[in-house]
Design an enzyme around this catalytic site. Structure first.
Site, PDB file in Angstrom:
ATOM      1  N   TRP A  16       0.818  -1.212   0.000  1.00  0.00           N
ATOM      2  CA  TRP A  16       0.000   0.000   0.000  1.00  0.00           C
ATOM      3  C   TRP A  16       0.850   1.259   0.000  1.00  0.00           C
ATOM      4  O   TRP A  16       0.512   2.252  -0.646  1.00  0.00           O
ATOM      5  CB  TRP A  16      -0.990  -0.018   1.162  1.00  0.00           C
ATOM      6  CG  TRP A  16      -2.058  -1.031   0.927  1.00  0.00           C
ATOM      7  CD1 TRP A  16      -2.237  -2.226   1.560  1.00  0.00           C
ATOM      8  CD2 TRP A  16      -3.082  -0.961  -0.084  1.00  0.00           C
ATOM      9  NE1 TRP A  16      -3.306  -2.904   1.015  1.00  0.00           N
ATOM     10  CE2 TRP A  16      -3.850  -2.153   0.020  1.00  0.00           C
ATOM     11  CE3 TRP A  16      -3.421  -0.020  -1.056  1.00  0.00           C
ATOM     12  CZ2 TRP A  16      -4.922  -2.419  -0.825  1.00  0.00           C
ATOM     13  CZ3 TRP A  16      -4.503  -0.288  -1.892  1.00  0.00           C
ATOM     14  CH2 TRP A  16      -5.241  -1.472  -1.769  1.00  0.00           C
ATOM     15  N   ASP A  68      -1.569   6.916   6.240  1.00  0.00           N
ATOM     16  CA  ASP A  68      -2.655   6.038   5.802  1.00  0.00           C
ATOM     17  C   ASP A  68      -2.899   5.056   6.939  1.00  0.00           C
ATOM     18  O   ASP A  68      -2.085   4.180   7.210  1.00  0.00           O
ATOM     19  CB  ASP A  68      -2.244   5.303   4.526  1.00  0.00           C
ATOM     20  CG  ASP A  68      -3.299   4.320   4.044  1.00  0.00           C
ATOM     21  OD1 ASP A  68      -4.349   4.169   4.709  1.00  0.00           O
ATOM     22  OD2 ASP A  68      -3.065   3.675   2.998  1.00  0.00           O
ATOM     23  N   LYS A 113     -12.518  -1.502   7.048  1.00  0.00           N
ATOM     24  CA  LYS A 113     -11.756  -2.429   7.874  1.00  0.00           C
ATOM     25  C   LYS A 113     -12.116  -2.264   9.352  1.00  0.00           C
ATOM     26  O   LYS A 113     -12.513  -3.208  10.008  1.00  0.00           O
ATOM     27  CB  LYS A 113     -10.255  -2.242   7.635  1.00  0.00           C
ATOM     28  CG  LYS A 113      -9.867  -2.460   6.167  1.00  0.00           C
ATOM     29  CD  LYS A 113      -8.422  -2.125   5.901  1.00  0.00           C
ATOM     30  CE  LYS A 113      -8.095  -2.122   4.412  1.00  0.00           C
ATOM     31  NZ  LYS A 113      -8.219  -3.431   3.778  1.00  0.00           N
TER      32      LYS A 113
END
Length: 362
Positions: free
Chosen positions: A103, A173, A197
């Protein structure tokens, strides 16, 4: 009600059963208005109340100091990979990024399309098995910002200590570990997270940022990609993902009722320890895929060296009701995502299954 699956999906992921049941009860008629949240106007007083309350709940749970604004945006965290440099990486400046896995690398790729990027630290040489120590992260005082990925969902590594960036804005993030533990928000200039999530269902992305960072976007940035567009309109510039924000509201209330973020962290560590112990006490039958001091309490990655046995493990696990244990295609092997809403009972059941599988095949 039929038995619920042991849901270890990486995202969209498990939601608290109590939240789902409340949403079910309010789905057709929200608080007696004769309509569902999915039907009402985002300009209505009912939705504006949800919008404002959800912002305040997030700030309360994270202990956010004054001077920060919460935005509810669309496009997932992946859109933030572009939106951040579009708004903050002005010509002639450089942005620092820490490369810690899949990511982080996606964020780096997008930023390079927009401006100059410097790699402040990388664990590629170590196979992304660990997070860099703060002392390994180089920060230039002239950088526009430093970007980190606090938890790599795919690799299963998590920062346990954040770097001190001085006057350089720190951006994170936190899609896969927001609200899993208390953090000092004042260290960060901007935090963003896809909801699917730890916060709720997919469809909404939360951005929490210093107000001065959101106040004025470059004039050449398209309207919908400007932070100031959404900040000035209180996230109501265009039709928001109303139902997803409503679900985030319920999840935040669930976290508060559980005792807040500190209580959630203790619960997370207790339940994930069950799985890590099954790995560590297996005598090498199961192998963790990351260094111990970088282990995530949200995504546990592990392997069995015998490929045939690993396939058998995944087959039997699915038959036993365990969902989402197959590792991401970039890493392979196994991964158990143990987000806030995954109950301890699911982790205990998985640890028991792992021990039984080893007894029968070790």
């Amino acid at each position: 009600m039929a038995k619920r699956a042991y849901n270890f999906n990486a995202g969209p992921a498990a939601l608290p059963l109590e939240v789902l049941e409340q949403a079910q009860a309010e789905f057709v008629d929200y608080k007696g208005i004769g309509m569902s949240i999915m039907e009402i106007s985002h300009r209505s007083k009912e939705y504006e109340q949800i919008n404002d309350e959800t912002q305040e709940l997030l700030k309360e749970l994270l202990g956010v100091p004054a001077g920060y604004k919460t935005l509810f945006l669309q496009g997932g965290a992946s859109t933030q990979f572009s939106m951040i440099p579009l708004n903050l990486l002005t010509p002639g400046r450089t942005a620092g990024y820490v490369a810690t896995g899949s990511w982080a690398n996606k964020a780096i790729k997008e930023a390079k399309l927009i401006g100059e990027v410097a790699i402040a630290a990388s664990t590629e040489a170590d196979g992304y098995r660990r997070m860099p120590k703060p002392s390994e992260i180089h920060v230039d005082d002239n950088w526009a910002y430093l970007h980190i990925t606090s938890n790599e969902t795919i690799g299963g590594v998590q920062f346990h200590e954040y770097p001190d960036t001085g006057k350089v804005p720190l951006i994170a993030d936190m899609s896969s570990d927001i609200l899993c533990r208390p953090i000092d928000v004042s260290k960060f200039s901007l935090i963003y997270a896809g909801a699917q999530k730890n916060l709720g269902p997919s469809g909404v992305t939360v951005v929490l940022a210093r107000e001065e960072l959101l106040a004025e976007s470059p004039k050449n940035v398209p309207t919908m990609l400007r932070y100031d567009t959404h900040a000035k309109a209180n996230s109501l510039y265009n039709t928001p993902p109303a139902y997803s924000v409503y679900m985030v509201n319920l999840v935040l209330k669930w976290i508060k009722a559980k005792g807040g973020v500190a209580a959630i962290e203790q619960y997370n560590r207790e339940k994930t320890d069950l799985i890590y112990q099954a790995i560590d006490n297996s005598g090498g039958f199961y192998k963790g895929l990351v260094d111990r001091d970088s282990r995530s309490i949200m995504n546990i990655t592990f392997a069995i060296e015998d490929e045939a046995l690993e396939k058998q493990f995944l087959k039997e696990a699915q038959e036993a009701g365990f969902i989402g244990l197959k590792g991401h295609r970039e890493v392979g092997h196994m991964r158990a995502s143990t987000y806030n809403a995954v109950p301890r009972e699911s982790c205990a059941a998985l640890a028991e299954f792992m021990a039984d599988f080893q007894r029968r095949n070790g």
